[in-house]
Write a protein that holds these residues in place. Structure first.
Motif, mmCIF file in Angstrom:
data_model
loop_
_atom_site.group_PDB
_atom_site.id
_atom_site.type_symbol
_atom_site.label_atom_id
_atom_site.label_comp_id
_atom_site.label_asym_id
_atom_site.label_seq_id
_atom_site.Cartn_x
_atom_site.Cartn_y
_atom_site.Cartn_z
ATOM 1 N N LEU A 4 -1.369 -35.855 5.464
ATOM 2 C CA LEU A 4 -2.264 -36.100 6.122
ATOM 3 C C LEU A 4 -3.175 -36.179 7.190
ATOM 4 O O LEU A 4 -2.472 -35.303 7.468
ATOM 5 C CB LEU A 4 -1.696 -38.419 6.362
ATOM 6 C CG LEU A 4 -1.508 -38.209 5.563
ATOM 7 C CD1 LEU A 4 -0.700 -39.684 5.232
ATOM 8 C CD2 LEU A 4 -2.328 -39.269 3.708
ATOM 9 N N GLN A 6 5.994 -40.357 8.478
ATOM 10 C CA GLN A 6 6.986 -39.739 7.116
ATOM 11 C C GLN A 6 6.359 -39.860 6.178
ATOM 12 O O GLN A 6 5.478 -40.781 5.414
ATOM 13 C CB GLN A 6 7.981 -39.964 6.742
ATOM 14 C CG GLN A 6 8.788 -39.105 6.043
ATOM 15 C CD GLN A 6 10.329 -38.971 6.970
ATOM 16 O OE1 GLN A 6 10.882 -40.344 6.521
ATOM 17 N NE2 GLN A 6 11.212 -38.885 6.556
ATOM 18 N N THR A 7 5.490 -38.618 5.106
ATOM 19 C CA THR A 7 4.937 -39.001 3.782
ATOM 20 C C THR A 7 5.122 -37.721 3.055
ATOM 21 O O THR A 7 5.934 -37.125 2.702
ATOM 22 C CB THR A 7 3.396 -37.834 3.826
ATOM 23 O OG1 THR A 7 3.268 -36.519 4.242
ATOM 24 C CG2 THR A 7 2.362 -39.117 4.902
ATOM 25 N N ASP A 51 5.923 -34.954 7.491
ATOM 26 C CA ASP A 51 5.914 -36.268 8.458
ATOM 27 C C ASP A 51 5.150 -35.364 9.736
ATOM 28 O O ASP A 51 5.033 -34.218 10.212
ATOM 29 C CB ASP A 51 7.192 -35.941 8.641
ATOM 30 C CG ASP A 51 8.042 -34.856 9.397
ATOM 31 O OD1 ASP A 51 7.898 -34.083 10.875
ATOM 32 O OD2 ASP A 51 9.067 -34.492 9.004
ATOM 33 N N SER A 65 4.500 -49.601 5.531
ATOM 34 C CA SER A 65 4.341 -48.410 3.919
ATOM 35 C C SER A 65 3.192 -48.810 3.225
ATOM 36 O O SER A 65 2.932 -49.605 3.701
ATOM 37 C CB SER A 65 6.086 -48.036 4.234
ATOM 38 O OG SER A 65 6.339 -49.230 3.062
ATOM 39 N N GLN A 95 1.680 -31.208 6.994
ATOM 40 C CA GLN A 95 1.139 -33.012 6.396
ATOM 41 C C GLN A 95 -0.037 -32.773 6.249
ATOM 42 O O GLN A 95 -1.118 -31.967 6.884
ATOM 43 C CB GLN A 95 1.854 -33.780 8.286
ATOM 44 C CG GLN A 95 0.589 -34.932 7.974
ATOM 45 C CD GLN A 95 2.041 -35.709 7.801
ATOM 46 O OE1 GLN A 95 1.207 -36.067 6.244
ATOM 47 N NE2 GLN A 95 2.334 -36.358 8.074
ATOM 48 N N ASN A 139 -6.122 -39.583 4.047
ATOM 49 C CA ASN A 139 -5.414 -38.452 2.249
ATOM 50 C C ASN A 139 -7.292 -38.219 2.116
ATOM 51 O O ASN A 139 -7.628 -38.562 1.330
ATOM 52 C CB ASN A 139 -5.077 -39.089 1.346
ATOM 53 C CG ASN A 139 -4.535 -38.280 0.442
ATOM 54 O OD1 ASN A 139 -4.210 -37.291 0.546
ATOM 55 N ND2 ASN A 139 -3.961 -38.963 -0.620
ATOM 56 N N VAL A 195 -0.748 -40.355 -1.939
ATOM 57 C CA VAL A 195 0.207 -39.904 -0.904
ATOM 58 C C VAL A 195 0.848 -41.153 -0.720
ATOM 59 O O VAL A 195 0.371 -42.160 0.474
ATOM 60 C CB VAL A 195 -0.656 -39.484 0.321
ATOM 61 C CG1 VAL A 195 0.337 -38.785 1.208
ATOM 62 C CG2 VAL A 195 -0.571 -37.975 -0.402
ATOM 63 N N CYS A 196 2.639 -40.854 -0.294
ATOM 64 C CA CYS A 196 3.268 -42.551 0.242
ATOM 65 C C CYS A 196 3.252 -41.896 1.523
ATOM 66 O O CYS A 196 3.298 -41.281 1.832
ATOM 67 C CB CYS A 196 4.172 -42.845 -0.537
ATOM 68 S SG CYS A 196 4.501 -42.869 -2.710
ATOM 69 N N PHE A 197 3.414 -43.293 2.442
ATOM 70 C CA PHE A 197 3.687 -43.067 3.920
ATOM 71 C C PHE A 197 4.845 -43.885 4.468
ATOM 72 O O PHE A 197 4.829 -45.135 3.615
ATOM 73 C CB PHE A 197 2.525 -43.133 4.713
ATOM 74 C CG PHE A 197 1.882 -44.473 4.639
ATOM 75 C CD1 PHE A 197 2.112 -45.405 5.739
ATOM 76 C CD2 PHE A 197 0.400 -45.239 3.482
ATOM 77 C CE1 PHE A 197 1.853 -46.564 5.968
ATOM 78 C CE2 PHE A 197 -0.017 -46.223 3.987
ATOM 79 C CZ PHE A 197 0.623 -47.066 5.013
ATOM 80 N N LEU A 253 -4.941 -43.299 8.986
ATOM 81 C CA LEU A 253 -4.535 -42.453 8.115
ATOM 82 C C LEU A 253 -5.384 -41.777 7.148
ATOM 83 O O LEU A 253 -5.881 -43.127 5.949
ATOM 84 C CB LEU A 253 -2.651 -42.576 7.535
ATOM 85 C CG LEU A 253 -1.816 -43.102 8.616
ATOM 86 C CD1 LEU A 253 -0.490 -43.772 7.859
ATOM 87 C CD2 LEU A 253 -1.192 -41.780 9.148
#
Length: 248
Positions: A8, A91-92, A116, A58, A6, A34, A40-42, A32
């Motif tokens: 994050l 989840q990223t 994750d 999200s 992970q 970064n 980064v997408c989460f 969260l």
């Protein structure tokens, strides 16, 4: 190829704690962060989607930025003997430079590209100390508000007397109040006499002359009856003016 760690940083890292009572919505926050130099997408998932409301669930976190996730637990009947089996997963995935369709990004993502973290939900009832503190805070809140709203504690220029009313002014105010009360009593007595005279006049045989006199008496009675009420109002305004001056 091994699964990516992970990227994050989660705060809290492992447990989402919800403190009761659970008769109303209980909210806890998840941060969260970064730390990387890439976007980064989460996505936040839970094993009990009907019991929680997650905002936002999200999104995209810019390099070096952070986002706060609000996790709201819906009201329910809490059983201390029942262990919570609810879990969350963050989840990223690294965001492509030209990402536009998030749904397609997650759908087409390869398992090896996903990262994750899992969190466990913990339910806690408030301790006795917390209850006492809450009660004391509730009791002290109105007192603090009244202190903030009361400007009489401010210092008054000139010193010596502070906010105290001058003795001469007090005597003058009392004398005027006594005079007003005396006048009100006299008018009330006169009003009563006029009422009695009017009753006697009504009982006498009618005549044009008597009718005229009776009408005049009734008019005087009505006029004098309104005077005490008017003076009471004036006296109240007068007293209120001086008391207001005293308070200020």
């Amino acid at each position: 190829m091994s699964k990516l760690d992970q990227i994050l940083v989660l705060d809290p890292p492992s447990d989402l704690k919800f403190k009761g009572p659970f008769t109303d919505v209980v909210t806890t926050n998840l941060k969260l962060k970064n730390p990387s130099d890439r976007r980064v997408c989460f996505k936040v998932k839970t094993t009990a989607p009907r019991r929680y409301c997650v905002r936002p669930n999200s999104g995209v976190i810019e390099a070096g930025a952070a986002v706060i996730i609000s996790v709201m637990l819906q009201p329910f009947d809490y059983d201390p003997n029942e262990k919570s089996k609810h879990k969350f997963m963050v989840q990223t995935i690294f965001a492509p430079s030209n990402v536009s369709d998030m749904d397609s990004l997650w759908k087409d993502a390869k398992p090896d590209d996903l990262m994750d973290s899992k969190l466990r939900c913990v339910f806690e009832l408030p301790s006795e100390n917390d209850k006492v503190n809450d009660v004391e805070a509730t009791k002290s809140a109105p007192l603090m508000n009244s202190v903030k709203a009361d400007p009489t504690a401010a210092s008054v220029p000139g010193g010596g007397g502070g906010a105290a009313l001058d003795e001469t002014e007090t005597k003058k105010m009392m004398e005027k109040c006594k005079r007003l009360q005396s006048e009100i009593l006299k008018l009330a007595e006169e009003n009563q006499n006029l009422k009695e005279e009017g009753v006697r006049m009504r009982k006498m045989p009618r005549s044009d002359h008597m009718t005229s006199n009776s009408t005049g008496l009734v008019a005087r009675e009505t006029s004098s009856a309104s005077l005490p009420s008017l003076l009471v109002v004036i006296a109240a305004i007068f007293i209120g003016f001086f008391l207001g001056k005293f308070m200020l």
